[in-house]
Design a protein around this motif. Structure first.
Motif, PDB file in Angstrom:
ATOM      1  N   ARG A  36       0.817  -1.212   0.000  1.00  0.00           N
ATOM      2  CA  ARG A  36       0.000   0.000   0.000  1.00  0.00           C
ATOM      3  C   ARG A  36       0.851   1.263   0.000  1.00  0.00           C
ATOM      4  O   ARG A  36       0.476   2.262  -0.606  1.00  0.00           O
ATOM      5  CB  ARG A  36      -0.956  -0.025   1.182  1.00  0.00           C
ATOM      6  N   MET A  37       1.986   1.216   0.663  1.00  0.00           N
ATOM      7  CA  MET A  37       2.874   2.382   0.686  1.00  0.00           C
ATOM      8  C   MET A  37       3.596   2.571  -0.639  1.00  0.00           C
ATOM      9  O   MET A  37       3.737   3.682  -1.127  1.00  0.00           O
ATOM     10  CB  MET A  37       3.917   2.249   1.806  1.00  0.00           C
ATOM     11  N   SER A 116      -9.281   0.670  -6.133  1.00  0.00           N
ATOM     12  CA  SER A 116     -10.214   1.281  -7.068  1.00  0.00           C
ATOM     13  C   SER A 116      -9.590   2.570  -7.596  1.00  0.00           C
ATOM     14  O   SER A 116      -8.808   3.217  -6.894  1.00  0.00           O
ATOM     15  CB  SER A 116     -11.537   1.583  -6.368  1.00  0.00           C
ATOM     16  N   PRO A 117      -9.923   2.976  -8.828  1.00  0.00           N
ATOM     17  CA  PRO A 117      -9.327   4.204  -9.373  1.00  0.00           C
ATOM     18  C   PRO A 117      -9.507   5.438  -8.488  1.00  0.00           C
ATOM     19  O   PRO A 117      -8.540   6.170  -8.289  1.00  0.00           O
ATOM     20  CB  PRO A 117     -10.026   4.367 -10.732  1.00  0.00           C
ATOM     21  N   PRO A 118     -10.681   5.681  -7.900  1.00  0.00           N
ATOM     22  CA  PRO A 118     -10.792   6.860  -7.037  1.00  0.00           C
ATOM     23  C   PRO A 118      -9.899   6.775  -5.792  1.00  0.00           C
ATOM     24  O   PRO A 118      -9.294   7.761  -5.391  1.00  0.00           O
ATOM     25  CB  PRO A 118     -12.271   6.899  -6.646  1.00  0.00           C
ATOM     26  N   LEU A 119      -9.791   5.588  -5.195  1.00  0.00           N
ATOM     27  CA  LEU A 119      -8.937   5.439  -4.022  1.00  0.00           C
ATOM     28  C   LEU A 119      -7.466   5.556  -4.422  1.00  0.00           C
ATOM     29  O   LEU A 119      -6.676   6.210  -3.733  1.00  0.00           O
ATOM     30  CB  LEU A 119      -9.189   4.100  -3.330  1.00  0.00           C
ATOM     31  N   GLU A 120      -7.107   4.954  -5.528  1.00  0.00           N
ATOM     32  CA  GLU A 120      -5.729   5.061  -6.026  1.00  0.00           C
ATOM     33  C   GLU A 120      -5.380   6.526  -6.271  1.00  0.00           C
ATOM     34  O   GLU A 120      -4.296   6.996  -5.924  1.00  0.00           O
ATOM     35  CB  GLU A 120      -5.578   4.254  -7.309  1.00  0.00           C
ATOM     36  N   GLU A 130       0.967  11.170   5.202  1.00  0.00           N
ATOM     37  CA  GLU A 130      -0.496  11.050   5.189  1.00  0.00           C
ATOM     38  C   GLU A 130      -0.913   9.648   4.755  1.00  0.00           C
ATOM     39  O   GLU A 130      -1.810   9.049   5.348  1.00  0.00           O
ATOM     40  CB  GLU A 130      -1.109  12.079   4.241  1.00  0.00           C
ATOM     41  N   ARG A 131      -0.263   9.123   3.727  1.00  0.00           N
ATOM     42  CA  ARG A 131      -0.574   7.777   3.233  1.00  0.00           C
ATOM     43  C   ARG A 131      -0.311   6.748   4.331  1.00  0.00           C
ATOM     44  O   ARG A 131      -1.110   5.837   4.545  1.00  0.00           O
ATOM     45  CB  ARG A 131       0.275   7.471   2.001  1.00  0.00           C
ATOM     46  N   SER A 132       0.788   6.924   5.047  1.00  0.00           N
ATOM     47  CA  SER A 132       1.117   5.996   6.126  1.00  0.00           C
ATOM     48  C   SER A 132       0.070   6.051   7.236  1.00  0.00           C
ATOM     49  O   SER A 132      -0.365   5.015   7.731  1.00  0.00           O
ATOM     50  CB  SER A 132       2.504   6.301   6.682  1.00  0.00           C
ATOM     51  N   ILE A 133      -0.343   7.242   7.621  1.00  0.00           N
ATOM     52  CA  ILE A 133      -1.372   7.374   8.658  1.00  0.00           C
ATOM     53  C   ILE A 133      -2.655   6.675   8.214  1.00  0.00           C
ATOM     54  O   ILE A 133      -3.259   5.913   8.964  1.00  0.00           O
ATOM     55  CB  ILE A 133      -1.643   8.859   8.989  1.00  0.00           C
ATOM     56  N   LEU A 134      -3.070   6.927   6.977  1.00  0.00           N
ATOM     57  CA  LEU A 134      -4.293   6.319   6.464  1.00  0.00           C
ATOM     58  C   LEU A 134      -4.190   4.799   6.442  1.00  0.00           C
ATOM     59  O   LEU A 134      -5.095   4.103   6.893  1.00  0.00           O
ATOM     60  CB  LEU A 134      -4.590   6.848   5.055  1.00  0.00           C
ATOM     61  N   ILE A 135      -3.099   4.281   5.935  1.00  0.00           N
ATOM     62  CA  ILE A 135      -2.924   2.830   5.841  1.00  0.00           C
ATOM     63  C   ILE A 135      -2.885   2.201   7.227  1.00  0.00           C
ATOM     64  O   ILE A 135      -3.557   1.194   7.479  1.00  0.00           O
ATOM     65  CB  ILE A 135      -1.647   2.493   5.040  1.00  0.00           C
TER      66      ILE A 135
END
Length: 193
Positions: A36-37, A116-120, A130-135
């Motif tokens: 994911r990262m 999904s394309p919107p999430l990607e 931010e990506r790390s916090i979300l994941i």
């Protein structure tokens, strides 16, 4: 069944074989986090090996004031951050020599479709932190205190950042859905946010 802390104590005492159960417990979790990262399965596989090796060689630095999983995720976070920095530099150099001639491989195409394309789209617009916090919060379901420890921030700062991050991700997903008529109302992230 023994706890991770017991295995760690054994490894620190010189029983290298006791690291095998630790690998079995955390390998898949760290792989998913790295996927994911980094957005690439091959890079994630390589990263997991490097992270687990680094954890084994640096195990003497681990102190039980934090959970072993947060210590391991901290190693993973910094390793992924370094890989993303190197990738960014490599891509910039590559574009200098091969402008606009890049075609996506089958593996890259599969990696691109991981979400999904919107999430990607939303993930691609987030900073690494931010990506790390979300994941860590949404996909790994880590508590704020663990995330704060991993990122080296206060718990309150992570909570505030996550609150703003939720709104940002929802806005970015809506922006992408409106752009191509995509509809991901059942999106995992939207349900958990």
């Amino acid at each position: 069944m023994e706890s991770t802390e017991e295995y760690v104590s054994r490894v620190k005492a010189g029983d290298g074989e006791s690291f095998r159960p630790i690998v079995e417990i955390y390998q898949q979790q760290i792989y998913v986090y790295c996927c994911r990262m980094l957005g690439c399965k091959q890079d994630a596989q390589d990263a997991v090996q490097d992270i687990l090796f680094k954890a084994y060689t640096k195990l003497d630095l681990y102190e039980s004031r934090a959970t072993f999983s947060s210590w391991l995720y901290k190693i993973a976070y910094h390793h992924c951050l370094n890989m993303l920095r190197k990738r960014h530099i490599r891509d910039r150099v590559y574009r200098l020599f091969k402008p606009a001639t890049f075609t996506e491989s089958a593996e890259q195409n599969l990696d691109r479709q991981w979400f999904s394309p919107p999430l990607e789209y939303a993930l691609s617009r987030l900073s690494v932190e931010e990506r790390s916090i979300l994941i860590l919060r949404v996909f790994e379901e880590e508590p704020f205190a663990e995330i704060a420890d991993i990122l080296g921030k206060s718990t309150d700062a992570v909570k505030k950042k996550y609150t703003r991050l939720k709104q940002k991700v929802i806005r970015l997903i809506a922006e992408k859905e409106g752009e191509k008529g995509c509809n991901t109302k059942e999106s995992l992230v939207k349900m958990k946010l």
